[in-house]
Design a protein around this motif. Structure first.
Motif, short mmCIF file in Angstrom:
data_model
loop_
_atom_site.label_atom_id
_atom_site.label_comp_id
_atom_site.label_asym_id
_atom_site.label_seq_id
_atom_site.Cartn_x
_atom_site.Cartn_y
_atom_site.Cartn_z
N GLY A 92 -11.52 5.58 -9.45
CA GLY A 92 -12.11 6.68 -10.56
C GLY A 92 -10.87 7.70 -10.72
N LEU A 93 -10.39 7.78 -9.60
CA LEU A 93 -8.93 8.89 -9.39
C LEU A 93 -7.42 8.55 -10.30
N ALA A 94 -7.22 7.10 -10.50
CA ALA A 94 -6.38 6.30 -11.21
C ALA A 94 -6.58 6.68 -12.91
N MET A 95 -8.35 6.75 -13.39
CA MET A 95 -8.46 6.74 -14.66
C MET A 95 -8.28 8.27 -15.13
N SER A 96 -8.62 9.33 -13.75
CA SER A 96 -8.26 10.75 -14.32
C SER A 96 -7.51 11.21 -13.97
N LEU A 97 -5.79 10.49 -13.61
CA LEU A 97 -5.05 11.26 -13.96
C LEU A 97 -4.43 11.96 -15.22
N GLU A 98 -3.55 12.64 -15.17
CA GLU A 98 -2.89 13.46 -16.59
C GLU A 98 -1.68 12.53 -17.51
N GLY A 99 -2.20 11.94 -18.32
CA GLY A 99 -0.70 10.47 -18.85
C GLY A 99 -0.97 9.97 -19.96
N PRO A 100 -0.84 9.16 -20.08
CA PRO A 100 -1.01 7.62 -21.31
C PRO A 100 -2.35 7.34 -20.76
N ILE A 148 0.10 9.81 -4.67
CA ILE A 148 0.08 11.37 -4.97
C ILE A 148 1.55 12.18 -5.72
N ILE A 149 2.26 11.59 -5.59
CA ILE A 149 3.38 11.97 -7.03
C ILE A 149 2.01 12.44 -8.40
N TRP A 150 1.66 11.53 -8.46
CA TRP A 150 1.06 11.36 -10.00
C TRP A 150 -0.31 12.57 -9.77
N CYS A 151 -0.66 12.34 -8.89
CA CYS A 151 -1.84 13.34 -8.24
C CYS A 151 -1.53 14.88 -8.51
N SER A 152 -0.31 15.25 -7.68
CA SER A 152 0.28 15.89 -7.40
C SER A 152 0.98 17.00 -9.30
N TYR A 153 1.08 15.80 -9.58
CA TYR A 153 1.87 15.88 -10.94
C TYR A 153 0.34 16.75 -11.80
N PHE A 186 -3.31 -1.88 -10.25
CA PHE A 186 -2.53 -1.89 -9.07
C PHE A 186 -3.54 -1.26 -7.89
N VAL A 187 -3.60 -0.82 -8.02
CA VAL A 187 -4.38 0.54 -7.30
C VAL A 187 -5.65 -0.35 -6.89
N VAL A 188 -7.01 -1.18 -8.38
CA VAL A 188 -7.39 -2.32 -7.39
C VAL A 188 -7.04 -3.59 -6.80
N VAL A 189 -5.92 -4.11 -7.27
CA VAL A 189 -4.90 -5.21 -6.15
C VAL A 189 -4.82 -4.30 -5.66
N VAL A 190 -4.42 -4.13 -5.19
CA VAL A 190 -4.30 -3.13 -3.15
C VAL A 190 -5.06 -3.26 -2.89
N GLY A 191 -5.67 -1.97 -2.62
CA GLY A 191 -7.05 -2.12 -2.61
C GLY A 191 -8.07 -3.80 -2.24
N THR A 192 -8.30 -4.39 -2.96
CA THR A 192 -8.11 -5.52 -2.21
C THR A 192 -7.62 -6.28 -1.91
N VAL A 252 0.72 -0.89 0.11
CA VAL A 252 -0.08 -0.29 0.01
C VAL A 252 0.90 1.14 0.15
N THR A 253 1.83 0.84 0.95
CA THR A 253 3.05 1.85 0.82
C THR A 253 2.93 2.88 -0.73
N VAL A 254 3.60 1.65 -1.69
CA VAL A 254 4.12 1.90 -2.51
C VAL A 254 2.81 2.88 -4.12
N MET A 255 1.77 1.77 -3.51
CA MET A 255 0.65 2.64 -3.98
C MET A 255 0.31 4.08 -4.10
N VAL A 256 0.59 4.44 -2.36
CA VAL A 256 0.42 5.76 -2.26
C VAL A 256 1.57 6.68 -2.72
N VAL A 257 2.60 6.67 -1.98
CA VAL A 257 3.73 6.95 -3.19
C VAL A 257 3.63 7.30 -4.45
N ILE A 258 3.03 6.29 -4.68
CA ILE A 258 2.73 7.11 -7.08
C ILE A 258 1.67 8.15 -6.91
#
Length: 757
Positions: free
Chosen positions: A320-328, A200-205, A338-344, A192-198
């Protein structure tokens, strides 16, 4: 939680057929680090990040993140209440605190509400995990052109099935014991820590690129309180006339973000030494982690996901947040997976936490005679209280079926148990400040004194806030109020009937642990689970276990094992050829002794091993057990019958009777005032006084001059003197030698008694 505590019984008389080893197992004393304790609680508390923000926004609108943040900040204050409670009751939690302060009736009501909380924690977490998994499968199916979007009914069925499978999995893990469960919780939190770090960085961007703005401030005018949010207050003017009422309504709908605090009290008994400092560390880790994760997810979701899109992701907010981020798109889809696996995993971990917490609460209730001891009987193989686990898991699976995969339905019910368990614990700790005043290892801050009377301002404000939220929730969540009230009343009735039957049967025991007994063939370190070089602590009176406390205070976890020994003295009638049954060697006395010993070990967060030695001689039984266990040290308490010198003499004589080769033991005799006497059993260098050393040195100087140039050592002088004494004894001069030795001892005794000596 569980571990195996082993006990052993050595033969009582030489040549008989009495079984040599009794193995006793109980569901206690696996101690874990504060990191693992924090991981267990975070699997529950941090998992709420996956549904708390969406549920809150569904009731109060876009300003929900601010109230989630407020609840997470307030959770640190609530956690302080639990720390104070735990510092008073190792086997703590709501039940013990409420009973000590408010009595048994309210204690049973409070634990009923708490069990409502725990029964729902597993289902809401499992179903929420299933919703995330169902959503991901739906997206993948569409991307692969296998089907269109899954229907709501299909996703609900996936959620229901997944929740049941996860519950059964953790049922088996907890039946085996907490070492497996806590290890998995720690691994889950690392992921979960790995997911949270990613995240936060991606959302901040994303926020920096889109120049997103913060959600509306938490002002009453920004709240969107519809009929579903107001419940029975829908036709009342109170929320509109008084802004503070609207604020408390919003806090009530956000309180799910704070779920899991009671789990901290349940895992406290498992935290290793030093117990209270490690609890504080765990609490700080939990606070920082949950504050960052849960509150930021809510803010990011409102700031990044478009309003119209977000309404379809309230039960799948991070997805929904993961699919709304900036990027490909592909990168977002991979991260979504990854979010769903970690969340599960983390939501499934909350299912485990619910089972652990329920097990702990019902164990406390059973120990107090409210539930029959039948519930606490350990598993024959794993030593866990599996019957309690079975009941809890059965109720959770039934709840999952009733919910049909609806997270919102479960969340409404869940809030009832969460807030009322917090409120009752806060009230109990507040009352205890006055009914049981005195020093505490920890107190909730902000305490003032007026004419010697303590005014606990901090604790009082926390309790008042919890009570106001709880009362408001009664009116704004009618379904939860009715369901929670009915469940609590029914469980209270069950507790009351069971308690009366237990007391009528005369089987109620307070703080009495249950043990499994198995007969084995050998008394070995492996049989009791202790390493060679262990410390053996014989016990016989549960009122005088100070020597065990001294040993536990000084022993560092992992360095040396401590074996607690009770000698079951056999009379002549019990020393025949017939084998004794386990319950003939392990009865009420042993159960009481070992329960007290376990309690002392729990308070210090240190493990012990348990042994019962059947013997027709006290000292022989102790020494033979120490020999078989390869102990290095034997620690005794002061005898009520003999002096410490007599104790040492008697055990020394018993040591001489041991068969060769005789092992050497360090012997410690402890006094109630903390003093200790140290002896050595077996051949050893004597402890010479300064006078004796000086005398030896003077003789060495004198003989060295006379024998020069021969080389002479101090040990040569000692050896020569001993040989001369032996020669006199061999020549028949024993009476004269003994007379001189007696005169020497009497002279020394007079010198010790002389005021000028």
């Amino acid at each position: 939680m569980s571990t195996t505590l082993n006990g052993a019984a050595a033969a009582g008389g030489r040549g008989n057929a009495i079984p040599r080893v009794i193995v006793a197992t109980t569901a206690l004393l696996t101690f874990i680090s504060f990191w693992r304790a924090a991981a267990i609680v975070l699997n529950d508390l941090a998992s709420s990040a996956y549904y708390a923000g969406g549920e809150a926004e569904g009731y109060i609108g876009k300003t929900a993140p601010w109230f989630i943040l407020a609840i997470m900040l307030f959770s640190y204050a609530v956690r302080a209440v639990y720390v104070e409670s735990c510092s008073m009751f190792v086997r703590g939690g709501v039940y013990r605190a409420v009973k000590q302060s408010l009595g048994g009736t309210l204690a049973k009501f409070s634990v009923s509400a708490l069990m409502f909380d725990y029964i729902l924690t597993g289902p809401i977490s499992g179903v929420s995990a299933g919703q995330y998994l169902g959503g991901l499968l739906s997206d993948l199916s569409q991307q692969a052109h296998l089907s269109g979007p899954f229907s709501t009914l299909s996703i609900d069925r996936i959620a229901t099935g997944f929740a049941i499978l996860v519950t059964l999995y953790f049922w088996w893990q907890n039946t085996k014991g907490i070492p497996d469960s806590s290890e998995k919780a720690l691994h889950i939190m690392k992921l979960v820590t790995v997911m949270v770090v990613i995240l936060i960085i991606w959302c901040s961007y994303t926020i920096s690129v889109r120049h997103s703005v913060l959600p509306p401030l938490p002002h009453p005018r920004n709240l969107k309180l519809g009929a579903n949010a107001l419940g029975w207050l829908a036709h009342s003017s109170l929320p509109h006339m008084f802004g503070i009422v609207a604020i408390f309504i919003a806090l009530g709908h956000s309180v799910l973000a704070m779920s899991g605090e009671e789990s901290l009290a349940q895992v406290y008994r498992e935290i290793e030494s030093p117990k209270l400092p490690n609890l504080k560390k765990a609490g700080l880790v939990i606070f920082i982690y949950s504050l960052v994760f849960t509150s930021l997810v809510s803010f990011f979701a409102v700031m990044i996901i478009p309003d119209d899109v977000r309404q379809g992701f309230l039960q799948n907010l991070i997805g929904g947040l993961a699919m709304s981020l900036e990027g490909p798109f592909l990168a977002r889809l991979i991260f979504h997976g990854f979010v769903v696996v970690v969340g599960t995993l983390i939501l499934a971990g909350a299912v485990n936490t619910a089972i652990v917490g329920s097990n702990g609460v019902l164990n406390r209730v059973s120990e107090d005679g409210v539930l029959s001891e039948w519930f606490r009987q350990p598993h024959p193989r794993f030593g866990t209280s599996y019957r309690i686990i079975n009941v809890v898991v059965g109720l959770q699976i039934l709840t999952i079926f009733i919910s049909r995969g609806d997270v919102t339905f479960l969340a409404n019910l869940y809030a009832f148990g969460v807030i009322w368990s917090f409120t009752m614990n806060g009230l109990a700790v507040l009352v205890l400040r006055y009914t049981k005043p005195g020093p505490r290892d920890f107190q909730v801050p902000l305490n003032f004194y007026i004419r010697g009377v303590q005014i606990p301002v901090g604790l009082g404000l926390i309790t008042l806030t919890l009570f106001l939220i709880a009362v408001v929730n009664l009116f704004t969540k009618p379904i939860a109020t009715v369901a929670g009230g009915v469940f609590s009343i029914l469980l209270y009735i069950v507790f009351t009937i069971s308690e009366r039957r237990t007391h009528r049967a005369g089987t109620a025991h307070v703080e009495m642990d249950q043990f499994n007994l198995e007969l084995e063939g050998e008394l070995t370190p492996e049989a009791v689970g202790a390493r060679p070089g262990n410390v053996l602590v014989p016990v016989s009176n549960h009122y005088h276990l100070y020597h065990l406390g001294n040993v536990l205070d000084r022993i560092k976890p992992g360095r040396r094992d401590v074996v607690v020994l009770h000698v079951r003295l056999l009379r002549r009638s019990a020393s025949g050829e017939n084998e004794l049954e386990a319950d003939q060697l392990f009865g009420g006395i042993e159960q009481h002794l070992f329960s007290q010993a376990l309690s002392m070990a729990e308070k210090r967060g240190k493990s012990i091993r348990l042994a019962v030695v059947a013997s027709n001689d006290l000292w022989d039984g102790i020494l033979r057990a120490a020999t078989s266990l390869q102990s290095s040290t034997i620690v005794l308490g002061q005898s009520a019958k003999e002096s410490c010198e007599e104790q040492a003499r008697m055990i020394g004589e018993a040591w001489e009777k041991l068969p060769d080769p005789k092992p050497q033991f360090n012997l410690e005799i402890h006094f109630p005032n903390g003093d200790k006497i140290y002896k050595v059993l077996g051949p050893h260098a004597p402890n010479l006084t300064a006078n004796e050393v000086n005398l030896l040195h003077r003789l060495w100087l004198r003989f060295s001059e006379a024998l020069a140039p021969e080389e002479l050592h101090h040990h040569d002088v000692v050896h020569f003197a001993l040989e001369e004494v032996k020669k006199e004894l061999d020549e028949g001069q024993e009476d004269a030698v003994v007379a001189r030795l007696r005169a020497h001892l009497e002279s020394n005794l007079k010198k010790k008694k002389s005021p000028t000596s």
